[in-house]
Each structure stands twice: as C-alpha cells, then as structure tokens.
Design an enzyme around this catalytic site. Structure first.
Site, PDB file in Angstrom:
ATOM      1  N   LYS A 139       0.845  -1.194   0.000  1.00 60.76           N
ATOM      2  CA  LYS A 139       0.000   0.000   0.000  1.00 60.76           C
ATOM      3  C   LYS A 139       0.880   1.244   0.000  1.00 60.76           C
ATOM      4  O   LYS A 139       2.012   1.144   0.473  1.00 60.76           O
ATOM      5  CB  LYS A 139      -0.951   0.037   1.197  1.00 60.76           C
ATOM      6  CG  LYS A 139      -0.325  -0.234   2.569  1.00 60.76           C
ATOM      7  CD  LYS A 139       0.829   0.573   3.038  1.00 60.76           C
ATOM      8  CE  LYS A 139       0.666   2.065   3.220  1.00 60.76           C
ATOM      9  NZ  LYS A 139       1.932   2.741   3.648  1.00 60.76           N
ATOM     10  N   TYR A 157      -4.143   4.363   6.463  1.00 62.14           N
ATOM     11  CA  TYR A 157      -4.617   3.414   7.480  1.00 62.14           C
ATOM     12  C   TYR A 157      -5.933   3.892   8.085  1.00 62.14           C
ATOM     13  O   TYR A 157      -6.840   3.100   8.345  1.00 62.14           O
ATOM     14  CB  TYR A 157      -3.566   3.231   8.585  1.00 62.14           C
ATOM     15  CG  TYR A 157      -2.399   2.411   8.126  1.00 62.14           C
ATOM     16  CD1 TYR A 157      -2.388   1.023   8.287  1.00 62.14           C
ATOM     17  CD2 TYR A 157      -1.303   2.998   7.507  1.00 62.14           C
ATOM     18  CE1 TYR A 157      -1.329   0.261   7.842  1.00 62.14           C
ATOM     19  CE2 TYR A 157      -0.245   2.251   7.056  1.00 62.14           C
ATOM     20  CZ  TYR A 157      -0.253   0.877   7.222  1.00 62.14           C
ATOM     21  OH  TYR A 157       0.789   0.120   6.766  1.00 62.14           O
TER      22      TYR A 157
HETATM   23  P1  NAD Z   1      12.438   1.839   1.617  1.00 60.25           P
HETATM   24  O1  NAD Z   1      12.887   3.177   1.138  1.00 60.25           O
HETATM   25  O2  NAD Z   1      12.997   1.348   2.899  1.00 60.25           O
HETATM   26  O3  NAD Z   1      12.736   0.738   0.510  1.00 60.25           O
HETATM   27  C1  NAD Z   1      12.456   0.962  -0.848  1.00 60.25           C
HETATM   28  C2  NAD Z   1      13.281   0.031  -1.708  1.00 60.25           C
HETATM   29  O4  NAD Z   1      13.059   0.410  -3.059  1.00 60.25           O
HETATM   30  C3  NAD Z   1      14.800   0.136  -1.452  1.00 60.25           C
HETATM   31  O5  NAD Z   1      15.343  -1.146  -1.458  1.00 60.25           O
HETATM   32  C4  NAD Z   1      15.289   0.947  -2.627  1.00 60.25           C
HETATM   33  O6  NAD Z   1      16.617   0.630  -2.978  1.00 60.25           O
HETATM   34  C5  NAD Z   1      14.333   0.529  -3.720  1.00 60.25           C
HETATM   35  N1  NAD Z   1      14.233   1.515  -4.790  1.00 60.25           N
HETATM   36  C6  NAD Z   1      14.237   1.205  -6.086  1.00 60.25           C
HETATM   37  N2  NAD Z   1      14.148   2.309  -6.842  1.00 60.25           N
HETATM   38  C7  NAD Z   1      14.107   3.342  -5.991  1.00 60.25           C
HETATM   39  C8  NAD Z   1      14.010   4.747  -6.184  1.00 60.25           C
HETATM   40  N3  NAD Z   1      13.925   5.292  -7.392  1.00 60.25           N
HETATM   41  N4  NAD Z   1      13.984   5.518  -5.073  1.00 60.25           N
HETATM   42  C9  NAD Z   1      14.024   4.980  -3.846  1.00 60.25           C
HETATM   43  N5  NAD Z   1      14.101   3.648  -3.616  1.00 60.25           N
HETATM   44  C10 NAD Z   1      14.145   2.844  -4.691  1.00 60.25           C
HETATM   45  O7  NAD Z   1      10.847   1.881   1.657  1.00 60.25           O
HETATM   46  P2  NAD Z   1       9.885   0.910   2.504  1.00 60.25           P
HETATM   47  O8  NAD Z   1       9.611   1.541   3.807  1.00 60.25           O
HETATM   48  O9  NAD Z   1      10.409  -0.472   2.486  1.00 60.25           O
HETATM   49  O10 NAD Z   1       8.534   1.023   1.639  1.00 60.25           O
HETATM   50  C11 NAD Z   1       8.352   0.316   0.435  1.00 60.25           C
HETATM   51  C12 NAD Z   1       6.850   0.164   0.164  1.00 60.25           C
HETATM   52  O11 NAD Z   1       6.244  -0.509   1.249  1.00 60.25           O
HETATM   53  C13 NAD Z   1       6.085   1.479   0.031  1.00 60.25           C
HETATM   54  O12 NAD Z   1       5.077   1.356  -0.928  1.00 60.25           O
HETATM   55  C14 NAD Z   1       5.470   1.687   1.389  1.00 60.25           C
HETATM   56  O13 NAD Z   1       4.293   2.479   1.388  1.00 60.25           O
HETATM   57  C15 NAD Z   1       5.180   0.270   1.802  1.00 60.25           C
HETATM   58  N6  NAD Z   1       5.185   0.081   3.258  1.00 60.25           N
HETATM   59  C16 NAD Z   1       4.157  -0.617   3.817  1.00 60.25           C
HETATM   60  C17 NAD Z   1       4.136  -0.831   5.181  1.00 60.25           C
HETATM   61  C18 NAD Z   1       3.062  -1.670   5.791  1.00 60.25           C
HETATM   62  O14 NAD Z   1       2.947  -1.720   7.010  1.00 60.25           O
HETATM   63  N7  NAD Z   1       2.284  -2.378   5.000  1.00 60.25           N
HETATM   64  C19 NAD Z   1       5.144  -0.309   5.991  1.00 60.25           C
HETATM   65  C20 NAD Z   1       6.191   0.389   5.386  1.00 60.25           C
HETATM   66  C21 NAD Z   1       6.205   0.571   4.011  1.00 60.25           C
END
Ligand code: NAD
Length: 449
Positions: free
Chosen positions: A194, A279
């Site tokens: 999401k 949420y």
């Molecule tokens: P994050 O920044 O920690 O990780 C993102 C990943 O994408 C990294 O590995 C990064 O290298 C990669 N990536 C590839 N292309 C990129 C770019 N152009 N710019 C930045 N990163 C790039 O993010 P996250 O917290 O892991 O979030 C990822 C997804 O998960 C999002 O859609 C977020 O909304 C969702 N999320 C959901 C929950 C939940 O509880 N369901 C919690 C956190 C995040």
C-alpha cells in the site's frame, strides 16, 4: 477469527459463518461495485464474468495439494483457561507458494523476510534488487542461491522461474504500477504494498494488466487480516453496542531525512495521507463496510520545513457514510508516533491504541451498564501480521480465490484520496456517489488462522 483467542467476558456473540451462497453474493456485489466505479472511467473489464473467467484460468496452474494431516494434542488446562490451540499445520516447503520479493528496503528486511519464518503456506524463492551485493548477502541469510537474485533490468526473467508464483512489490509507491504490469505479463500473481499507486488512473491500469494476464492482484492491507482489528469489526457489526455513530482516528509519526523518497511527490504521490493516513481511511471503511458519500479535508505544512517542500505534513479530513456515521481522521508527519482509533457506538466504544503498529496492539471496549460503565481490556493471541497476510495470498493461489483485499479495494482508496486532496485544494466538501452493498470492493472473507 482465530480459535485461540481469549476474551475476558462474553460481550458479543460469535459472528455466524457465511454460507457459500452468501459468499457468492458478496463476490458478485464486490464485482458489481467495482463495475460501478469503473464504468465512469471506461474500465468495463471489471465485471463478475471477467472475474470468474479469471478464476477458472488460474485454477489449473497448481497440482492438487496433499498436505500431511494436522497433529492433534490433548488440552493441558481446564476449559475455563485461555486455550493454547492446536499446533500449526504448515505445508511442506515443496507445496508452498513461492514468492519473489521486489525491493530490499526497510519493510522487506525488517518485517517481510522474517515473516516468512512464520508462514504456513508461503516460501521465499527469489529477490529483486538494484544492489547486487545486498541481494547476495540477503540471499545467503535466507538460504537462497545467487541465481535467485535478480536485478530490476532482468526482472522479466522471472517468467522463466516456475518456482516464483507470486511477486510481492515493496518499492516506492510510484513504481508499483510498472512492476505490477511487468510481473503480470511475466505470468505471476501480484501482491502489492500500500498505497496501491499514486493515482486512481494508475491503479486501474494495474487491475487491467492483471485481468488481461489472468493473474490475481492483492493489495497488502495487513490491518484487514490482523486479529484485533478483525475483532473490532466483528463487534461493531454485531450490533452488541448499538449502532456505530462516530469514528476518531489518527496516524502520526516523525519523518526524518527530507531526501528520502517519501518526501518526493513524484515517488510517493503525496505526504502523510497516502503513506499513513491511508490506514485511517482504509480501516474506517473496513470496520464499517460502507463507503463515504461526503468528504471535507484540509492540509497543512510548516513553512520552511525541508521535509514538506513537495508533500503535505498534515492532512485532516472528515467523512460521512450512508448510515450517518461520521469519521474524523488525521495524518501527521511531524509528531511523535500516535496510531490509534476509537469507534463510538450508541451504548459503548471500542478503542485500539495503538491500532496500526506491527506489534503490541491494545484493545479496550466500553459498554454502558446500568448507571455505570464496564471497561474491558480484550486480549487476543497476536499474529505476525505479514505472515497472515502473505499466507492469505497463498491460500487464494492454492484454492483459486479472489483475495479479500483485491486491486479494486486499493483503487477505491485511491479514488477517495483524490477526493480528499480535491476538497483540501478547493476548500469545500466533495460529494460521492453511494456505493451499494457492504464490503463492496472486498473478496471472500479470509479463513481464520
Ligand atoms: P524503503 O525506502 O525502505 O525501501 C524501498 C526500496 O526500493 C529500497 O530497497 C530501494 O533501494 C528501492 N528503490 C528502487 N528504486 C528506488 C528509487 N527510485 N527511489 C528509492 N528507492 C528505490 O521503503 P519501505 O519503507 O520499504 O517502503 C516500500 C513500500 O512498502 C512502500 O510502498 C510503502 O508504502 C510500503 N510500506 C508498507 C508498510 C506496511 O505496514 N504495510 C510499511 C512500510 C512501508
């Protein structure tokens, strides 16, 4: 609900099990509701016929399961004590649904990969990352071969890996569409984090791509699979506390680095609203089963704060539902963690505080009783939310079912978030066409853990 759950009083009755007919009716209503939204946007493929065809086309992909029978143990304590429950009955690894995880960021490394250790129907089989060295390290940690590590450039080669049945997309929001479309074209089912996308138009393209490829699409709304929030929904809908009247909910946290993708409009789609306000929006809809008919919103960003040059800091909005329930919602990007709700009903309230964390959820239920009030601290057996959610996707693949939170559920949130932003921009309330039925965009109820 989980049969292991423990309640300290019998406030409400158990929700009746839905008949096959009722489930079919709900699926039909869900598909019909999706058609209603889609019709205005020229997305005619979202109908019940397409869904059935979709389901039939995917059913032959898997060999029938022959899991070992569950092991049964005799109870150790008296029936009045908290039930320990029966041992889990995991599928043998060879029969589990295989996942490729795309994006090795915070959520993947801290939550999703460890959750596979608690999954009963799912296994990790591949990783997709832009950083080969990180991918190889993680592969070693989780027992994968180097050949199971893919780059974004050779993502489409997942097509040739039959062990991968589902692709779980955990990338910045604006990348969800591209990796869903490519993943579906590679013949894989999609589980997408999401928010589903950065616009309703993008969400519709994702649904279309999965339909065209006869693949399932599920949005990872973990709260809709989590036992406490499901219990709150059951109580609210049971009528035991009278009718629901008012919902108050906030999701706040303190954002750090102004350069991270969450602070960039093009990658995130917005600020606190799509990331954490979602949420409040999605959980209110989930608890009530209704869709809002009026929205009034405002946003605010502290002037000069580098974190909020492109995206909003706060978003406040109110929603009115056909039953008359009003919801007061807030998303905040520069406050200490605060993730809670309270649903006020005619003769009681239900509070979840915290409501949206990964662990440590707490539930209080108040009920008017004579001239006083009884307050109950209800305790359920917690589950790993990510394992429960991932296993639901696997259950849908194995038994050829529509996910409880399909793409249509994510699309509805995108449409509502657009209405929220529009209201804030124009400074007036936005009316929305009523959506008939309950849980109009959801699939059949997930089976209890
Ligand atoms: P994050 O920044 O920690 O990780 C993102 C990943 O994408 C990294 O590995 C990064 O290298 C990669 N990536 C590839 N292309 C990129 C770019 N152009 N710019 C930045 N990163 C790039 O993010 P996250 O917290 O892991 O979030 C990822 C997804 O998960 C999002 O859609 C977020 O909304 C969702 N999320 C959901 C929950 C939940 O509880 N369901 C919690 C956190 C995040």
């Amino acid at each position: 609900m989980n049969s292991n759950e423990h309640t300290t009083n019998s406030l409400v009755e158990t929700q009746p099990t839905l008949s096959a007919d009722e489930l079919t009716r709900r699926r039909f209503l869900g598909a019909a509701g999706a058609t209603a939204i889609a019709a205005g946007a020229g997305l005619g493929a979202l109908d019940a016929t397409a869904e059935v065809a979709n389901a039939q086309a995917t059913s032959s992909a898997r060999a029938p399961l022959q899991p070992p029978p569950p092991v049964r143990l005799p109870p150790l304590s008296t029936p009045t004590e908290k039930a320990e429950g029966q041992p889990p009955a995991p599928l043998p690894p060879s029969q589990r649904v295989g996942y490729a995880i795309v994006g090795l960021g915070h959520l993947t490394l801290n939550e999703i990969l460890p959750a596979f250790g608690e999954c009963k129907m799912s296994r990790l089989v591949a990783l997709v990352t832009g950083e080969r060295e990180k991918g190889l390290t993680v592969a070693r940690q989780y027992g994968l071969e180097a050949s199971a590590v893919y780059s974004y450039a050779d993502y489409d080669r997942l097509r040739d890996n039959p062990a991968v049945e589902v692709i779980y997309i955990v990338l910045p929001n604006s990348m969800h569409e591209e990796y869903t479309v490519r993943g579906a074209k590679a013949g894989k089912h999609i589980l997408c984090e999401k928010p589903m996308a950065t616009s309703s138009a993008s969400a519709k393209r994702m649904i279309q791509a999965c339909q065209a490829a006869n693949r399932k699409l599920m949005i990872a709304y973990r709260i809709q699979y989590e036992p406490y929030n499901r219990e709150a929904r059951r109580i609210i809908r049971s009528g035991a506390l009278g009718k629901a009247k008012l919902m108050e909910t906030i999701n706040g946290q303190a954002q750090g680095d102004p350069n991270q993708w969450r602070q960039k409009k093009a990658l995130a789609g917005g600020g606190s609203l799509p990331d954490i306000g979602l949420y409040c929006l999605n959980t209110t809809r989930f608890l009530l089963g209704e869709e809002p008919i009026e929205i009034m919103a405002s946003t605010y960003s502290t002037p000069g704060d580098p974190r909020f040059k492109e995206v909003e800091e706060n978003c406040l909005w109110q929603m009115r539902f056909p039953s008359g329930v009003q919801a007061n919602c807030a998303a905040a990007y520069a406050t200490h963690n605060s993730k809670r709700y309270r649903m006020h009903l005619e003769t009681g309230w239900i509070e979840m505080s915290p409501a949206y964390f990964y662990t440590g959820l707490r539930m209080e239920i108040a009920r008017a009783e004579g001239k006083s009030e009884r307050i109950e601290n209800r305790q359920l057996n917690p589950e790993n939310q990510f394992a429960t959610e991932i296993d639901h996707m696997s259950d849908c693949v194995i038994h050829n079912k529509t996910p409880f939170t399909p793409g249509e559920e994510g699309l509805q949130d995108q449409i509502l978030m657009e209405a929220i932003y529009r209201s804030a921009r124009e400074g007036k309330s936005i009316s929305l066409a009523p959506v008939p039925g309950r849980d109009a965009f959801r699939g059949p109820e997930p089976k209890a853990g």
